[in-house]
Design an enzyme around this catalytic site. Structure first.
Site, PDB file in Angstrom:
ATOM      1  N   ASP A 166       0.806  -1.237   0.000  1.00  0.00           N
ATOM      2  CA  ASP A 166       0.000   0.000   0.000  1.00  0.00           C
ATOM      3  C   ASP A 166       0.839   1.287   0.000  1.00  0.00           C
ATOM      4  OD1 ASP A 166      -1.969  -1.885   0.282  1.00  0.00           O
ATOM      5  OD2 ASP A 166      -2.744  -1.137   2.183  1.00  0.00           O
ATOM      6  N   ASP A 390      -7.179  -8.280   9.688  1.00  0.00           N
ATOM      7  CA  ASP A 390      -6.847  -7.044   8.956  1.00  0.00           C
ATOM      8  C   ASP A 390      -6.912  -5.826   9.856  1.00  0.00           C
ATOM      9  OD1 ASP A 390      -6.555  -8.230   6.376  1.00  0.00           O
ATOM     10  OD2 ASP A 390      -8.734  -8.373   6.245  1.00  0.00           O
TER      11      ASP A 390
HETATM   12  C1  BGC Z   1      -0.507  -5.817  10.106  1.00  0.00           C
HETATM   13  C2  BGC Z   1       0.815  -6.453  10.416  1.00  0.00           C
HETATM   14  C3  BGC Z   1       0.746  -7.931  10.161  1.00  0.00           C
HETATM   15  C4  BGC Z   1       0.269  -8.201   8.756  1.00  0.00           C
HETATM   16  C5  BGC Z   1       0.113  -9.677   8.453  1.00  0.00           C
HETATM   17  C6  BGC Z   1      -0.928  -6.158   8.697  1.00  0.00           C
HETATM   18  O1  BGC Z   1      -2.201  -5.675   8.452  1.00  0.00           O
HETATM   19  O2  BGC Z   1      -0.441  -4.434  10.277  1.00  0.00           O
HETATM   20  O3  BGC Z   1       1.153  -6.203  11.751  1.00  0.00           O
HETATM   21  O4  BGC Z   1       2.000  -8.524  10.365  1.00  0.00           O
HETATM   22  O5  BGC Z   1      -0.957  -7.559   8.531  1.00  0.00           O
HETATM   23  O6  BGC Z   1      -0.934 -10.242   9.153  1.00  0.00           O
END
Ligand code: BGC
Length: 466
Positions: A166, A390
């Site tokens: 992103d 998420d």
């Molecule tokens: C989070 C991370 C996480 C990743 C994978 C992201 O949305 O901010 O902390 O490691 O997702 O789950």
């Protein structure tokens, strides 16, 4: 874990281990690292599940490779400061231990930009959008990772990186958000990405895939052109130029299908109107990731990029199986009814990104999927480990920089997503934390069914099992 030099390890005349050559597609002919931290999370869900059949599917998922997210400086060292997870060296040692006689890939997501996740709240990170944040990104994050990556002990691992999900996409389309506008105008995020590319380019066994969002975000012609323009400018100024990038990662942590099997022609007409003009597609001609990959490949090559750049698709959560999945093209003459009855993506709007209800796991990870030659796919990979949240909608105290996000609240009606309810699962934990209910749903709704040999069933006409 100690490293033992084996006979299989190439040794040059000097007696020094020889670095592996940088290949075009690191996934080809390679096995992939299975993260024990992920397997442990899956185990907690297996332990909570009664159905033997479902447990069996979960065990299969437990054996799949997923990417490791280096989502904060503490993730490099691992241990207590990072929820007990393995550190970077431990992952690479474990990858060596898993390696057979052939090559192995180990995939890491580089995710700690200063001012991260500028258009949302769920994954705001630890580094502020300041010169000091940039300094820490370079010294404490990228340099620390580089130091591990360049340890000759790991020469034999094909280290795959996904660069800043992103990050650059937000600088193309979200400039009406003041934080993203500042991220762009300050030049901080571009400099951070260039720094990462420069450091990793020095190491022949490191491969870089730049995150390129997904078709529901950058698929419109103008967004695609603008993004390809920005990426081209950013990469042209790096030390290695285009050679510092191996390809693009699309659909990271998103839910966009690899293929919409019943909607093959965006310009086709229903009730006199082009299908892409439906409410759901909002004139975006890219309905799925395969078409998007093909479009971005031709746009990049037209801008002078080498034609061997490849794309990887995160297929961890884009399967959309289960009882709601359409089995045929709709016969309705009303365009929106036709689209809603034909599309496998069950979301109400393509901008809904948080813990989408009804989603299922997609194609299992594998190299060179035979979907479409034009898409130039290097692999299907599971970048977002399915079952990791998420984001949350409630305030949950944390030291990860994460905030409640209305897009994760099932009761929120999102103006930014066509005034639809978010469709997010209720009671979600913080981003990145284990979400048992979501994991169970993703296994139940997987398409293809987890463990089935019919791995190409959601990719339209292609019959090759790869
Ligand atoms: C989070 C991370 C996480 C990743 C994978 C992201 O949305 O901010 O902390 O490691 O997702 O789950």
């Amino acid at each position: 874990m100690a490293f033992a030099m084996t006979a299989a390890f190439p040794v040059a005349a000097s007696g020094q281990p020889q670095a592996q050559a940088h290949v075009d597609n690191p996934f080809e002919g390679a096995s992939s690292y299975v993260n024990p931290d992920y397997s442990e999370n899956v185990q907690t869900s297996i332990d909570r599940t009664d159905s033997p059949e479902l447990r069996e599917r979960m065990r299969t998922v437990q054996s799949y490779p997923t990417a490791v997210w280096l989502d904060r400086i503490a993730a490099i060292e691992g241990g207590e400061d990072n929820g007990g997870r393995l550190g970077l060296r431990e992952h690479l040692d474990e990858a060596l231990a898993q390696k057979g006689s052939g090559p192995i890939t180990a995939s890491f997501v580089i995710y700690d930009l200063p001012g991260r996740d500028c258009a949302a709240l769920a994954s705001n990170g630890e580094l502020p959008l300041t010169q000091e944040g940039l300094r820490r990104y370079k010294n404490d994050y990228i340099d620390a990772i580089t130091e591990v990556f360049q340890d000759p002990k790991y020469d034999d691992v094909r280290i795959v990186t996904v660069i800043e999900p992103d990050g650059l996409p937000n600088l193309v389309t979200n400039l009406d958000d003041p934080e993203c506008a500042e991220a762009k105008s300050s030049g901080i995020q571009v400099e951070a990405v260039q720094y990462a590319l420069d450091r990793f380019h020095e190491i022949p066994n490191v491969y870089t895939y730049m995150d390129f969002a997904h078709s529901g975000w950058l698929g419109w012609n103008n967004n695609l052109t603008d993004s390809v323009g920005l990426y081209t400018d950013v990469v042209r100024e790096t030390e290695g130029g285009f050679a510092s990038v191996d390809g693009f990662a699309i659909n990271t942590a998103n839910y966009t299908p690899t293929e919409e099997p019943f909607l093959n022609d965006p310009y086709g007409r229903v009730g006199g109107q082009q299908i892409r003009s439906s409410q759901f597609y909002e004139w975006n001609p890219n309905f799925d990731e395969t078409d998007f990959a093909a479009d971005l490949h031709s746009e990049f090559v037209a801008r002078g990029w080498p034609s061997d750049i490849g794309t990887i698709i995160d297929t961890g959560r884009n399967g959309w199986g289960g009882p709601e999945r359409p089995t045929r093209e709709s016969s309705s003459n009303d365009l929106d009814t036709y689209v809603n009855e034909s599309k496998v993506d069950r979301r109400a709007h393509r901008g809904l990104w948080c813990n989408a209800s009804g989603a299922g796991m997609g194609q299992p990870p594998r190299a060179n999927p035979s979907v479409s030659a034009d898409a130039h796919l290097d692999a299907f990979v599971w970048i977002k480990p399915p079952g990791e949240s998420d984001g949350s909608s409630e305030e949950i105290p944390n030291n990860e920089g994460k905030s409640p996000d209305p897009m994760c609240d099932p009761d929120y009606v999102a103006p930014e997503a066509g005034n639809n309810p978010t469709g997010a699962l209720p009671d979600s934990p913080l981003a990145g934390h284990w979400f048992h209910d979501q994991f169970t749903m993703l296994v139940e709704n997987a398409h293809p069914t987890v463990g089935s040999s019919d791995v190409n069933t959601n990719v339209g006409s292609s019959g090759d099992q790869g």
